[in-house]
Enzyme design. Structure first.
Site, PDB file in Angstrom:
ATOM      1  N   GLU A 158     -25.664  80.376 114.626  1.00  0.00           N
ATOM      2  CA  GLU A 158     -27.064  80.171 114.992  1.00  0.00           C
ATOM      3  C   GLU A 158     -27.934  79.935 113.762  1.00  0.00           C
ATOM      4  OE1 GLU A 158     -28.435  79.545 117.935  1.00  0.00           O
ATOM      5  OE2 GLU A 158     -26.312  79.590 118.513  1.00  0.00           O
ATOM      6  N   SER A 244     -11.900  73.566  99.870  1.00  0.00           N
ATOM      7  CA  SER A 244     -11.878  72.647 101.006  1.00  0.00           C
ATOM      8  C   SER A 244     -10.609  71.818 101.154  1.00  0.00           C
ATOM      9  CB  SER A 244     -13.078  71.705 100.945  1.00  0.00           C
ATOM     10  OG  SER A 244     -14.273  72.424 100.788  1.00  0.00           O
ATOM     11  N   HIS A 373     -14.945  72.456 115.447  1.00  0.00           N
ATOM     12  CA  HIS A 373     -14.311  72.544 114.126  1.00  0.00           C
ATOM     13  C   HIS A 373     -15.267  73.233 113.144  1.00  0.00           C
ATOM     14  CE1 HIS A 373     -12.625  71.501 110.278  1.00  0.00           C
ATOM     15  NE2 HIS A 373     -13.721  70.844 109.975  1.00  0.00           N
ATOM     16  N   SER A 374     -16.511  72.835 113.175  1.00  0.00           N
ATOM     17  CA  SER A 374     -17.527  73.432 112.308  1.00  0.00           C
ATOM     18  C   SER A 374     -18.884  73.098 112.904  1.00  0.00           C
ATOM     19  CB  SER A 374     -17.428  72.855 110.900  1.00  0.00           C
ATOM     20  OG  SER A 374     -17.913  71.511 110.897  1.00  0.00           O
TER      21      SER A 374
END
Lengths: 483, 358
Positions: A158, A244, A373-374
């Site tokens: 959020e 990453s 996923h993100s």
């Protein structure tokens, strides 16, 4: 990231290619004709499962192409007595003794039967067999941390939606993989994560404030604000910093484990990877090196069905990931990743094997990536809402575990209410986020430190020049970075 | 700084050198006690022996290192220090470097060998995205400073595309690693020991042409040469030449011939390409007003471009002539055309004269 637009234009092309028999692209083998792209297929028309029509039951089912040439079962590749012609002695090739056969037979690329998935609890959270590895105290901590993880994920997600942090990844659907793994390991075991394992940090005592500090990249972030959110790392908690690039941690894990082996430590490395990551070269490198070096690494593949928008059928054609272990000489298991006790028990056993036998182990957890996923992804673009909902409700690992904990009399509705809506939890999270947001960023000097052990002359010079620029044009630069 | 011994001539057609090749060396940086005549691979071998002897947490690994390595650099190490510390790896460069990063992250000295620099590219992701950023991205909670990657590089007379490359420029563009290239046996031993003991990941390129052909007096004791310090190996006043590795001996021959025409050349061995010693080069250019850079790697985007740009920034008004670069051609490294491709002594000499007469 796969683009939805690109895919939709490819749909028509691919669908027609699969459902049309074009004589020009057939080849003949003996009396049979095969589609050009797959000579082993006995039937000319084999539709591939298309992601947007996948339903629940077919999610993990990839069409098995039966072959008329290859043998039917992977198991039958082992030599049997019929193969050893006239009982010739086994031939001593470099790499070991091998017996001969005069039967021309290929090992099938896929077995008709998939390897089974280990579970302890049924869908209702009831034990299927005796199980006494997890006692009350551990179970309660496991359950509480799973719930905290869920709430934490919701709040940070959020926060990103509100524009307060730039990015976030949730672990929805895989709470059991995170928490149970952590619970089954010792704090000395070194975690080399991909990027969806923050539940392990939570278990080990990384505070909500520390999570928030990293997500905001403030001056209290131990990572010094250098990386995007969720790229956590903590030497104190034996959790190596997230990077990453996918799968790079796997060969590194073999090196870390080799060091533990040299030190004869009662510890192992636990390296995580997703289903997508197993396609990277570093997966091959990591497993092969760990096997050859006899390094104590547990490779945990979180097979959650999706690599962003790419489903399993577009990732590999093997029977999941667990079977790949055998190709490297690594013992492997497939586990129900939505069953907290199964994950616990498998990881615990894997750890014993890794540490006591000084060898790598592969654990594949099957689950479903309930979340996107993100925060940069909207997974409804490539999968159905129904599918997501079913996994979210029917197979939620947290609910299943809760049922088991309650059945044991270790948890109740009262405790549940306390935990979930406790002022402590929510206020603690909200407070952590607020505090993290309000803190200044690390000072400018941290832009230049740690590139090398000590800054070389070119960086000293560049810092000097930059500071002159910043003094001259302060409006170009954020004010929460102190000079 | 005395000129030492006979400089062999490099002849094309893969015949190799006539006579032994030696280089002028600055004697001031290392004591000469107990020096022994040895070639480059022996000097490197000595450095590795010392590294493993002095640090029980040092490891040497890579393809074929156990029996001594394809260039004999790792001879005797497995016998002396055991298979747990000196071992072969599977044929997988990304695995070798990844494994090395992990080992180094635990505080060990991980000395990884890549069999030929031409094969380093599968490891590029691990070097650039992982090793170079390991300390920075973790806020210094973790580091892989103990990692040293060694690889033979450069022309060898008959190597063609995949046994002759000079890939240093790719790595010079990566903040967080160091790139070091020795010119001779004595330099190699001291520099390699410094690289191994430096708390940063280092890529160490060894000029393979010199493995057997460069012979020098190398002290037998444990010594280290400083990184990021360039060395003036020949004093001069008319023009500054900058190079590294095997190319320096070619440049030195050109300097000697130029002297016959009355041109006084100052020759600098950069040694560490990143972070590089701008101050030494700049001081020299301020003296001479002219600079020429030479390297085997293709000219476009080669590291000479960085040196040229930096020198022009810092010394523009002092320069009497454009910065000259004498480098490899912009082609894959050819086989039969190698003598044409290479920045030969005469090409360098012509460029010296052109620069001086500008």
């Amino acid at each position: 990231m796969a683009s939805w637009g690109r895919r939709s234009s490819a749909v028509a092309r691919r669908v027609s290619a699969f459902f049309t028999v074009d004589k020009a692209v057939q080849i003949r083998i003996g009396m049979r004709r095969y589609p050009f792209f797959n000579p082993a297929v006995s039937s000319a028309l084999v539709p591939r499962p298309w992601p947007c029509v996948i339903n629940m039951t077919s999610l993990f089912l990839v069409d098995r192409f039966t072959s008329s040439i290859a043998g039917s079962q992977a198991d039958s590749r082992r030599a049997d007595d019929d193969d050893n012609d006239n009982n010739y002695p086994a031939i001593d090739f470099p790499g070991g003794k091998v017996t001969y056969t005069t039967k021309l037979r290929f090992i099938s690329g896929s077995s008709g039967k998939r390897i089974p998935c280990y579970r302890v609890l049924d869908d209702n959270g009831e034990l299927l067999n005796n199980f006494n590895e997890v006692k009350k105290e551990l179970a309660v901590k496991m359950y509480s941390d799973m719930v905290t993880l869920q709430i934490m994920d919701t709040f940070f997600y959020e926060a990103q939606r509100q524009g307060r942090i730039s990015f976030y990844t949730t672990s929805s659907g895989e709470e059991a993989v995170n928490i149970s793994s952590a619970a089954a390991l010792s704090k000395d075991d070194i975690i080399m994560p991909q990027y969806r394992e923050h539940g392990i940090l939570l278990w080990r005592g990384f505070t909500l404030q520390e999570f928030a500090n990293q997500c905001f990249g403030n001056k209290d972030d131990v990572g010094k604000g250098r990386q995007m959110p969720i790229h956590y790392g903590s030497s104190k908690h034996n959790f190596v910093t997230v990077s990453s690039p996918i799968a790079t941690q796997l060969p590194q894990a073999a090196g870390v484990a080799y060091s533990l082996k040299m030190d004869k430590k009662d510890a192992c490395v636990v390296a995580f990877i997703g289903d997508g990551g197993t396609s990277e070269g570093d997966f091959h490198a990591g497993l092969n090196f760990a096997a050859v070096m006899e390094a104590p690494v547990i490779f945990v593949c979180r097979n959650n069905g999706w690599a962003i928008s790419t489903p399993i059928s577009e990732q590999f054609r093997s029977d999941g990931v667990a079977v790949k272990g055998q190709a490297y000489g690594i013992p492997s298991i497939c586990v129900n990743g939505t069953d907290a006790l199964a994950v616990y028990s498998a990881i615990h056993a894997a750890r014993n094997m890794a540490v006591n036998e000084q060898r790598p182990v592969l654990v594949e957890t099957l689950a479903y990536r309930v979340g996107h996923h993100s925060t940069s992804d909207d997974s409804t673009k490539y999968r159905s809402l129904d599918e997501i909902e079913q996994w979210k409700t029917d197979r939620d690992p947290v609910n299943r575990f809760r049922k088991w904990v309650e059945l044991n009399g270790w948890w109740s509705e009262r405790e549940e209410t306390e935990l979930r809506s406790s002022v402590k939890k929510q206020a603690s999270l909200m407070k952590a986020i607020q505090v993290a947001e309000g803190r200044k960023k690390p000072p400018l000097t941290e832009l230049f430190t740690d590139v090398y052990h000590l800054p070389p002359s070119n960086l000293v010079e560049q810092e000097k020049q930059l500071r002159e620029t910043v003094n001259k044009y302060p409006m170009d630069f954020p004010s929460d970075v102190s000079l | 700084m005395a000129l030492r011994n006979i400089i062999g001539k490099r002849i094309g057609n893969g015949i190799g050198l006539v006579g032994r090749r030696s280089l002028s060396t600055s004697t001031s940086d290392v004591e000469n006690r107990n020096a022994k005549s040895m070639n480059l691979y022996s000097a490197i071998n000595q450095a590795l022996h010392l590294a493993l002897e002095t640090d029980p947490r040092a490891f040497v690994f890579g393809e074929d290192v156990s029996f001594g390595g394809v260039f004999r650099c790792t001879t005797g190490l497995a016998d002396r220090f055991g298979k747990a510390r000196v071992f072969n790896t599977p044929l997988c460069e990304q695995g070798i470097v990844g494994f090395g990063i992990g080992l180094a992250a635990m505080g060990n000295r991980a000395i990884a060998e890549i069999q030929f620099a031409d094969y380093i590219y599968p490891a590029f992701d691990q070097i650039v995205n992982e090793a170079a950023k390991f300390r920075y991205r973790s806020g210094n909670q973790f580091n892989c400073g103990g990692l040293t990657i060694r690889a033979p590089y450069g022309a060898v007379g008959h190597g063609g595309h995949y046994h002759s490359q000079s890939p240093e420029a790719f790595f010079c563009h990566v903040p967080g690693i160091k790139v070091v290239i020795p010119r001779s046996p004595r330099q190699a031993k001291g520099l390699l020991l410094s690289c191994i003991r430096d708390p940063n990941p280092v890529v160490f390129f060894e000029p393979k042409w010199l493995y057997r052909l460069a012979v020098e007096e190398v002290p037998e004791h444990d010594y280290m040469l400083p990184l990021s310090k360039a060395e003036v190996i020949r004093q001069g006043s008319d023009i500054t030449l900058v190079g590294w590795g095997a190319q320096l001996s070619i440049m030195e021959q050109a300097c000697i011939e130029a002297e016959k025409d009355g041109i006084s050349c100052e020759l600098i061995d950069l040694k560490t390409l990143i972070p590089w010693d701008k101050e030494t080069v700049e001081a020299s250019v301020r003296k001479t007003g002219r600079v020429l850079i030479s390297h085997e790697a293709p000219v476009t985007g080669g590291f000479g471009a960085e040196i040229s740009a930096s020198i022009v920034e810092r010394c523009f008004l002092r320069l009497e002539a454009p910065v000259a670069r004498v480098c490899g051609l912009d082609t894959p490294f050819p086989l039969v055309f190698e003598p044409f491709y290479m920045p030969s002594k005469n090409k360098v000499l012509d460029a010296i004269k052109a620069t001086v007469n500008y």
